[in-house]
Design a protein around this motif. Structure first.
Motif, PDB file in Angstrom:
ATOM      1  N   ALA A 104     -11.694  -3.394   5.976  1.00  8.06           N
ATOM      2  CA  ALA A 104     -10.253  -3.306   5.752  1.00  8.06           C
ATOM      3  C   ALA A 104      -9.669  -4.659   5.376  1.00  8.06           C
ATOM      4  CB  ALA A 104      -9.565  -2.744   6.988  1.00  8.06           C
ATOM      5  N   LEU A 105     -10.064  -5.711   6.083  1.00 10.18           N
ATOM      6  CA  LEU A 105      -9.537  -7.043   5.789  1.00 10.18           C
ATOM      7  C   LEU A 105      -9.972  -7.526   4.407  1.00 10.18           C
ATOM      8  CD1 LEU A 105     -10.044  -8.713   9.282  1.00 10.18           C
ATOM      9  CD2 LEU A 105      -7.868  -8.037   8.235  1.00 10.18           C
ATOM     10  N   ILE A 106     -11.196  -7.192   4.009  1.00  6.95           N
ATOM     11  CA  ILE A 106     -11.672  -7.562   2.666  1.00  6.95           C
ATOM     12  C   ILE A 106     -10.901  -6.797   1.593  1.00  6.95           C
ATOM     13  CG2 ILE A 106     -13.640  -7.333   1.084  1.00  6.95           C
ATOM     14  CD1 ILE A 106     -15.449  -7.980   3.501  1.00  6.95           C
ATOM     15  N   CYS A 107     -10.595  -5.524   1.876  1.00  6.47           N
ATOM     16  CA  CYS A 107     -10.023  -4.644   0.850  1.00  6.47           C
ATOM     17  C   CYS A 107      -8.507  -4.665   0.778  1.00  6.47           C
ATOM     18  CB  CYS A 107     -10.497  -3.204   1.087  1.00  6.47           C
ATOM     19  SG  CYS A 107     -12.279  -2.965   0.859  1.00  6.47           S
ATOM     20  N   LEU A 108      -7.830  -5.109   1.832  1.00  8.15           N
ATOM     21  CA  LEU A 108      -6.362  -5.075   1.841  1.00  8.15           C
ATOM     22  C   LEU A 108      -5.732  -5.847   0.675  1.00  8.15           C
ATOM     23  CD1 LEU A 108      -5.513  -5.279   5.641  1.00  8.15           C
ATOM     24  CD2 LEU A 108      -4.625  -3.569   4.027  1.00  8.15           C
ATOM     25  N   PRO A 109      -6.141  -7.093   0.408  1.00  9.34           N
ATOM     26  CA  PRO A 109      -5.525  -7.784  -0.735  1.00  9.34           C
ATOM     27  C   PRO A 109      -5.808  -7.079  -2.057  1.00  9.34           C
ATOM     28  CG  PRO A 109      -6.648  -9.345   0.709  1.00  9.34           C
ATOM     29  CD  PRO A 109      -7.063  -7.978   1.154  1.00  9.34           C
ATOM     30  N   ALA A 110      -7.014  -6.514  -2.196  1.00  9.36           N
ATOM     31  CA  ALA A 110      -7.354  -5.786  -3.418  1.00  9.36           C
ATOM     32  C   ALA A 110      -6.490  -4.543  -3.568  1.00  9.36           C
ATOM     33  CB  ALA A 110      -8.834  -5.409  -3.400  1.00  9.36           C
ATOM     34  N   ALA A 111      -6.249  -3.843  -2.460  1.00 11.47           N
ATOM     35  CA  ALA A 111      -5.406  -2.646  -2.505  1.00 11.47           C
ATOM     36  C   ALA A 111      -3.971  -3.015  -2.892  1.00 11.47           C
ATOM     37  CB  ALA A 111      -5.423  -1.947  -1.147  1.00 11.47           C
ATOM     38  N   ARG A 112      -3.469  -4.113  -2.336  1.00  9.27           N
ATOM     39  CA  ARG A 112      -2.104  -4.561  -2.666  1.00  9.27           C
ATOM     40  C   ARG A 112      -2.008  -4.892  -4.145  1.00  9.27           C
ATOM     41  NH1 ARG A 112       0.416  -9.757  -2.466  1.00  9.27           N
ATOM     42  NH2 ARG A 112       2.693  -9.614  -2.136  1.00  9.27           N
ATOM     43  N   ARG A 113      -3.026  -5.543  -4.687  1.00 10.67           N
ATOM     44  CA  ARG A 113      -2.986  -5.890  -6.115  1.00 10.67           C
ATOM     45  C   ARG A 113      -3.128  -4.639  -6.983  1.00 10.67           C
ATOM     46  NH1 ARG A 113      -6.705  -9.750  -9.965  1.00 10.67           N
ATOM     47  NH2 ARG A 113      -5.275  -9.614 -11.749  1.00 10.67           N
ATOM     48  N   LEU A 114      -3.990  -3.706  -6.556  1.00  8.94           N
ATOM     49  CA  LEU A 114      -4.135  -2.455  -7.308  1.00  8.94           C
ATOM     50  C   LEU A 114      -2.796  -1.731  -7.398  1.00  8.94           C
ATOM     51  CD1 LEU A 114      -5.944  -0.330  -8.713  1.00  8.94           C
ATOM     52  CD2 LEU A 114      -6.385   0.636  -6.432  1.00  8.94           C
ATOM     53  N   LEU A 115      -2.087  -1.670  -6.279  1.00  7.14           N
ATOM     54  CA  LEU A 115      -0.772  -1.045  -6.275  1.00  7.14           C
ATOM     55  C   LEU A 115       0.169  -1.723  -7.267  1.00  7.14           C
ATOM     56  CD1 LEU A 115       0.060  -0.368  -2.515  1.00  7.14           C
ATOM     57  CD2 LEU A 115       0.219   1.296  -4.366  1.00  7.14           C
ATOM     58  N   ALA A 116       0.198  -3.038  -7.242  1.00  7.50           N
ATOM     59  CA  ALA A 116       1.103  -3.779  -8.126  1.00  7.50           C
ATOM     60  C   ALA A 116       0.746  -3.556  -9.589  1.00  7.50           C
ATOM     61  CB  ALA A 116       1.050  -5.268  -7.778  1.00  7.50           C
ATOM     62  N   GLU A 117      -0.562  -3.587  -9.895  1.00  7.28           N
ATOM     63  CA  GLU A 117      -0.993  -3.402 -11.283  1.00  7.28           C
ATOM     64  C   GLU A 117      -0.668  -1.995 -11.779  1.00  7.28           C
ATOM     65  OE1 GLU A 117      -2.198  -5.477 -13.488  1.00  7.28           O
ATOM     66  OE2 GLU A 117      -2.346  -7.245 -12.190  1.00  7.28           O
ATOM     67  N   CYS A 118      -0.893  -0.999 -10.942  1.00  5.70           N
ATOM     68  CA  CYS A 118      -0.618   0.382 -11.352  1.00  5.70           C
ATOM     69  C   CYS A 118       0.877   0.602 -11.566  1.00  5.70           C
ATOM     70  CB  CYS A 118      -1.178   1.359 -10.324  1.00  5.70           C
ATOM     71  SG  CYS A 118      -2.983   1.506 -10.376  1.00  5.70           S
ATOM     72  N   LYS A 119       1.697   0.010 -10.703  1.00  3.44           N
ATOM     73  CA  LYS A 119       3.148   0.133 -10.868  1.00  3.44           C
ATOM     74  C   LYS A 119       3.591  -0.523 -12.172  1.00  3.44           C
ATOM     75  CE  LYS A 119       7.553  -0.841  -8.584  1.00  3.44           C
ATOM     76  NZ  LYS A 119       8.218  -1.428  -7.387  1.00  3.44           N
ATOM     77  N   LYS A 120       3.043  -1.699 -12.455  1.00  3.13           N
ATOM     78  CA  LYS A 120       3.411  -2.432 -13.664  1.00  3.13           C
ATOM     79  C   LYS A 120       3.001  -1.669 -14.929  1.00  3.13           C
ATOM     80  CE  LYS A 120       1.003  -6.139 -14.610  1.00  3.13           C
ATOM     81  NZ  LYS A 120       0.473  -7.515 -14.499  1.00  3.13           N
ATOM     82  N   ARG A 121       1.844  -0.993 -14.859  1.00  2.00           N
ATOM     83  CA  ARG A 121       1.318  -0.313 -16.050  1.00  2.00           C
ATOM     84  C   ARG A 121       1.718   1.159 -16.129  1.00  2.00           C
ATOM     85  NH1 ARG A 121      -4.915  -2.711 -16.274  1.00  2.00           N
ATOM     86  NH2 ARG A 121      -4.467  -4.677 -15.185  1.00  2.00           N
ATOM     87  N   GLY A 122       2.450   1.655 -15.139  1.00  2.00           N
ATOM     88  CA  GLY A 122       2.863   3.051 -15.161  1.00  2.00           C
ATOM     89  C   GLY A 122       1.739   4.022 -14.870  1.00  2.00           C
ATOM     90  N   ILE A 123       0.788   3.614 -14.012  1.00  6.60           N
ATOM     91  CA  ILE A 123      -0.356   4.459 -13.646  1.00  6.60           C
ATOM     92  C   ILE A 123      -0.061   5.113 -12.299  1.00  6.60           C
ATOM     93  CG2 ILE A 123      -2.833   4.486 -13.126  1.00  6.60           C
ATOM     94  CD1 ILE A 123      -3.016   1.848 -14.773  1.00  6.60           C
ATOM     95  N   THR A 124      -0.302   6.404 -12.200  1.00  6.45           N
ATOM     96  CA  THR A 124      -0.023   7.117 -10.941  1.00  6.45           C
ATOM     97  C   THR A 124      -1.277   7.641 -10.247  1.00  6.45           C
ATOM     98  OG1 THR A 124       0.321   9.188 -12.152  1.00  6.45           O
ATOM     99  CG2 THR A 124       2.271   7.817 -11.734  1.00  6.45           C
TER     100      THR A 124
END
Length: 400
Positions: free
Chosen positions: A99-119
Motif C-alpha cells: 500500500a505504501l509503495i502504491c499510494l503515490p502511484a495511485a494518486r498520480r494515476l488519478l490526477a493523470e486520468c482526470k487531466k486526460r478525461g479518462i474514466t
C-alpha cells in the motif's frame, strides 16, 4: 457528437520481453477507435528491452513508480486504511508495504486520468498494478477492471481488496476461474469473463507452407521463454542429450533472457550446456524481438516448451499460429490450449525421457507433423486471436 472512448491501460514493468501480447491488444483496441493511454509501474531493465516497438512503447508510457517521500506524504491522508486493516490482519505486513509503495502511484494515476478525461483503467495484472487501480478507485472513484494471468498466489497480498472494487474481471482459463470461485467467491466482481491471452494470427502466419525435416536433415527445435527454471529449459536440454545419445540429430535454439538481464539463471544454463557437451547443439539466443521470433519459428521443424507450470502459454500460441508443430507439457492451463494428439502433443512436466520420446516420434512421422501444423494454426484462428481480448474489454467497458 459521441465522446471519444479513452482507456488507461496499466501494465507492470512495461514493456518486458514477454509483453508482445499487450502490444498486440493495444493495437487492436486502437483499430476499434479506442484512445489507449499507457501506464506502468516502472520501465524494464535495459537487458530486457528487446522488441522493435519497445522504444515507441516507453515513449508513450507514463511511469507511476516513485520513491518520493513528499509524494507519499501527500497520498497518505487519502488511503483507505479502514478497508486495508482487515487485509493486514489476514496477510500481514506485506499489505502495508504494498500500500505504501502504491499510494503515490495511485494518486498520480488519478490526477493523470482526470487531466486526460479518462474514466476507466484496466490493470493487466493482479499484483501491484491492481493495487494501484484499487487504491485509485477508493481514493477518487476511478472505475477499474483487472485481468488475472495466472494462479492468484503469484500476485501478492490483499487480493480481496483488489477484486471487490473492480467493475469486472477477465481470467485467462477455466481452471483458474474455478479456483477463484472456490477461494474468493464473496469478493469477486459481478462480471467475470473467461478470455485467454491471444496472438495476432494475421501477422503470425507463414509465407511458405510448413515442411517436415527431410531424411538426414537435423531436426530444428525452437523454444521461446524467459530463462527461468520453471520454463524447463534444463529439462529440454536433458531431452536433447538423450536424443543425441540415441543418434537423433537435433539442433535447439532457445530465445529469451533471465529476469536479471543475462546475469542470473542464464549462467546456470550455460554451464549445463557445457556439462552435457551440447556446445554447437544448443544455442542461447538471448532476448530477441517479435520479428526475429517469427523468423526463427518459420525456420523450425518443432516448437518445444518444457514448462513446469504454465497458466496458458502465449509462446505456444505464437508457434501454433505460425503452423509449427508444438510439444508442450500437461501443466496448468496448457490443456485448455493444446488437445493432445489433435493440434499438438502434451507430455508430463519434468520428464526429459517423455519429451525425448515425443520428439523422436514426431521426427519420424512427417504426416503427423503436417497434421499438427495445420490443426494448430486453426486452433489459434478460432479461439486465441488477440482481437478477442480487445473486443472483450471494449464490450465490458462500453456496453451497447
Amino acid at each position: 457528437m459521441t465522446a471519444p472512448r479513452k482507456l488507461a491501460y496499466l501494465v507492470p514493468q512495461f514493456p518486458g520481453q514477454t509483453h508482445i501480447f499487450f502490444w498486440r491488444e493495444i493495437q487492436h483496441l486502437e483499430r476499434m477507435g479506442i484512445e489507449v493511454h499507457l501506464f506502468s509501474t516502472m520501465p524494464p531493465p535495459p537487458g530486457l528491452i528487446s522488441h522493435s516497438w519497445s522504444q515507441q512503447a516507453m515513449e508513450r508510457t507514463t511511469y507511476l513508480g516513485t520513491r518520493s517521500v513528499p509524494a507519499l506524504l501527500a497520498a497518505l491522508p487519502r488511503a483507505p486504511w479502514p478497508e486495508l486493516l482487515p487485509e493486514m490482519r489476514r496477510d500481514g505486513s506485506s499489505v502495508a508495504k504494498d500500500a505504501l509503495i502504491c499510494l503515490p502511484a495511485a494518486r498520480r494515476l488519478l490526477a493523470e486520468c482526470k487531466k486526460r478525461g479518462i474514466t476507466h483503467v484496466h490493470a493487466h495484472s493482479c499484483g501491484r498494478a491492481a493495487m494501484i487501480a484499487a487504491l485509485a478507485q477508493r481514493m477518487g472513484g476511478l472505475d477499474y477492471s483487472v485481468t488475472l494471468h495466472g494462479p492468484l498466489q503469484d500476485y501478492g497480498p490483499a487480493q480481496p481488496f483488489k477484486w471487490r472494487g473492480a467493475r469486472f474481471a477477465t481470467i485467462i482459463t477455466q481452471k483458474i476461474h474455478a479456483e477463484m470461485q472456490r477461494d474468493m467467491a464473496a469478493d469477486l466482481p459481478p462480471r467475470i469473463r473467461i478470455q485467454a491471452m491471444g496472438v495476432d494470427a494475421e501477422t503470425l502466419t507463414r509465407e511458405t507452407p510448413y515442411q517436415p525435416p527431410a531424411q538426414g536433415q537435423p531436426v530444428r527445435i525452437f523454444t521461446c521463454a524467459r530463462l527461468h527454471f520453471v520454463k524447463g529449459h534444463q529439462d529440454l536440454m536433458d531431452a536433447v542429450k538423450l536424443l543425441r545419445d540415441r543418434g537423433v540429430d537435433v539442433q535447439l535454439q532457445i530465445a529469451g533472457e533471465d529476469d536479471d538481464g543475462g546475469s542470473g539463471y542464464r549462467h546456470v544454463l550455460e554451464q549445463k550446456i557445457k556439462d552435457l557437451d551440447l556446445d554447437g547443439t544448443v544455442t542461447l539466443l538471448g532476448a530477441i524481438d517479435a520479428d526475429e521470433v517469427k523468423r526463427r519459428l518459420c525456420q523450425a521443424h518443432l516448437f518445444v516448451l518444457a514448462s513446469w507450470a504454465e497458466p496458458l502459454g502465449v509462446a505456444y500460441m505464437e508457434a501454433m499460429s505460425c503452423a509449427v508443430p508444438t510439444i508442450g507439457t500437461d501443466a496448468g492451463g496448457v490443456p485448455e490450449l493444446i488437445e493432445n494428439g489433435k493440434d499438438g502433443i502434451l507430455v508430463p512436466p519434468q520428464n526429459p525421457g517423455a519429451m525425448a520420446d515425443a520428439i523422436t516420434r514426431l521426427a519420424a512421422d512427417p504426416s503427423l507433423l503436417s497434421k499438427l501444423s495445420a490443426a494448430g494454426r486453426q486452433t489459434i484462428i478460432q479461439r486465441f486471436d488477440s482481437r478477442l481480448g480487445a473486443e472483450t474489454l471494449a464490450q465490458e467497458i462500453w456496453p451497447e
